[in-house]
Scaffold this active site. Structure first.
Site, mmCIF file in Angstrom:
data_model
loop_
_atom_site.group_PDB
_atom_site.id
_atom_site.type_symbol
_atom_site.label_atom_id
_atom_site.label_comp_id
_atom_site.label_asym_id
_atom_site.label_seq_id
_atom_site.Cartn_x
_atom_site.Cartn_y
_atom_site.Cartn_z
ATOM 1 N N LYS A 185 -9.373 10.027 -46.496
ATOM 2 C CA LYS A 185 -9.683 10.050 -45.070
ATOM 3 C C LYS A 185 -11.140 9.661 -44.884
ATOM 4 C CE LYS A 185 -5.650 12.104 -44.161
ATOM 5 N NZ LYS A 185 -4.533 11.401 -43.483
ATOM 6 N N SER A 188 -2.024 6.421 -42.698
ATOM 7 C CA SER A 188 -2.978 7.230 -41.938
ATOM 8 C C SER A 188 -4.363 6.596 -41.831
ATOM 9 C CB SER A 188 -3.108 8.623 -42.568
ATOM 10 O OG SER A 188 -3.755 8.550 -43.823
#
Length: 390
Positions: free
Chosen positions: A143, A51
């Site tokens: 993230k 990701s």
């Protein structure tokens, strides 16, 4: 003749430790020291999913600073040292919830900023094996912070807009493209450009790369094949220079195309390429509760604010059995997105990250191992060692 002994001579000799006792003391000291370092200063993590590619690759090992944002005091003190949720190699829980302490954050030397790469405990229950772990034992995610408390955030045709201004795209960020070529390409070709399908469905072929579309074009002498890839803008620019690459198409969802998995559904008709605008909750900010704000902040009020007996429906909120028409947030929240924006399960799907879920700031990669190397000599990605994270 009388004999006089000094105090030192009179003191009995100290018994020598056995080898086992010395070994135990050394191990105990190492565990205590490692536990304190891990809690107070720095913790090691590894990247298991794509990701954050190409900023962070699957197989990267990195250090995360606890000092930047301040260390959290332990909420769950009864835990096997140097474990997270389970004892190594087993399904046995490594902790007990018999004692749960209030959690505080020690002073740090900075705050979470837009663009920081952050490790946090992911909030939703379904991303934690559907187990109600204490906050400090929820699954760790990494993230990039896109929105800080009070920011107004929007995604328009893949472009992130924060407070009315474009948010600069990370230099190695990836997105999804469909490439039509006149040649069949193999895994070795894509590997040269750091495009690797690390997550094959076990039920599918063991080949890394297969044509996703093959068709005949009557205007061409031969058939063309298509590949769907996640890669950077620089790599796409290079592909466009190859004469056998016939077309490169960004694979973006259109405005108004509804994705029911996206946060705010079904009240808001958003998808992961067209999302918002949405305001990130800020401590002390007050909102009026209606159908739209409940869709965005209802679960925040219910799950992360420490309120008791919260009832949320699509049109009303009750706290302690009493209906409320407005609400003031008790802590700050953040909006997180992966750099591989078309292959990231992030805040666009599950919402905001509470401040008490923040673990630390990712600072540098100290080791990187290719999970699917072309050969054993390429197992270590030498060019990624000791790379700072930006």
């Amino acid at each position: 003749m009388s004999e006089v002994k000094t105090r030192a001579e009179a003191k009995p000799a100290k018994a020598k430790k056995s080898a086992i006792r010395e070994w135990f003391d050394s191990v105990l000291f190492a565990v205590v020291a490692a536990t304190l370092i891990r809690w107070l200063f720095m913790e090691a993590f590894t990247i298991p999913t794509p990701s954050m590619e190409n900023s962070l690759m699957v197989g990267d090992f990195l250090f995360v600073s606890k000092l930047h944002y301040g260390t959290r005091t332990p909420r769950t003190p009864l835990q096997v040292p140097l474990t997270h949720q389970k004892i190594w190699g087993t399904d046995i829980p490594s902790y007990s919830t018999a004692i749960q302490l209030p959690s505080y954050r020690l002073p740090g030397f900075t705050h979470v900023k837009n663009g920081d790469v952050v490790v946090f405990n992911v909030p939703p229950r379904y991303l934690n094996d559907n187990i109600d772990y204490p906050v400090d034992l929820k699954t760790n995610y990494i993230k990039r912070c896109i929105g800080i408390p009070g920011d107004i955030l929007e995604v328009r045709q893949r472009e992130v807009i924060v407070n009315g201004k474009p948010f600069s795209k990370p230099p190695r960020a990836e997105q999804k493209y469909f490439i039509k070529t006149a040649e069949v390409l193999d895994a070795n070709f894509f590997r040269k450009y750091d495009i690797v399908n690390d997550y094959r469905d076990p039920s599918q072929s063991t080949e890394n790369w297969k044509p996703l579309e093959q068709y005949n074009d009557s205007t061409k002498a031969s058939a063309m094949v298509g590949y769907m890839v996640n890669t950077t803008e620089d790599v796409i620019a290079k592909f466009k220079t190859f004469d056998w690459v016939k077309e490169v198409e960004p694979m973006a969802e259109k405005p108004g195309e509804v994705d029911p998995r996206v946060y705010g559904a079904p009240t808001f008709k958003w998808n992961h390429d067209n999302f918002g605008p949405i305001t990130v909750p800020k401590k002390g900010a007050t909102i009026q509760l209606n159908e739209q704000t409940i869709a965005l902040y209802g679960q925040v009020i219910q799950l992360y604010e420490g309120n008791e007996k919260v009832e949320v429906s699509p049109t009303a909120v009750k706290i302690g059995g009493q209906p409320v028409t407005s609400y003031t947030f008790k802590q700050d929240y953040y909006f997180m997105m992966g750099d591989n924006r078309d292959n990231s399960l992030d805040s666009r799907f599950w919402g905001f990250v509470p401040e008490d879920h923040i673990v630390g700031k990712a600072v540098f990669v100290w080791m990187s191992l290719d999970p699917n190397p072309a050969n054993i000599w390429n197992k270590i990605r030498w060019n990624r060692l000791f790379r700072t994270i930006d």
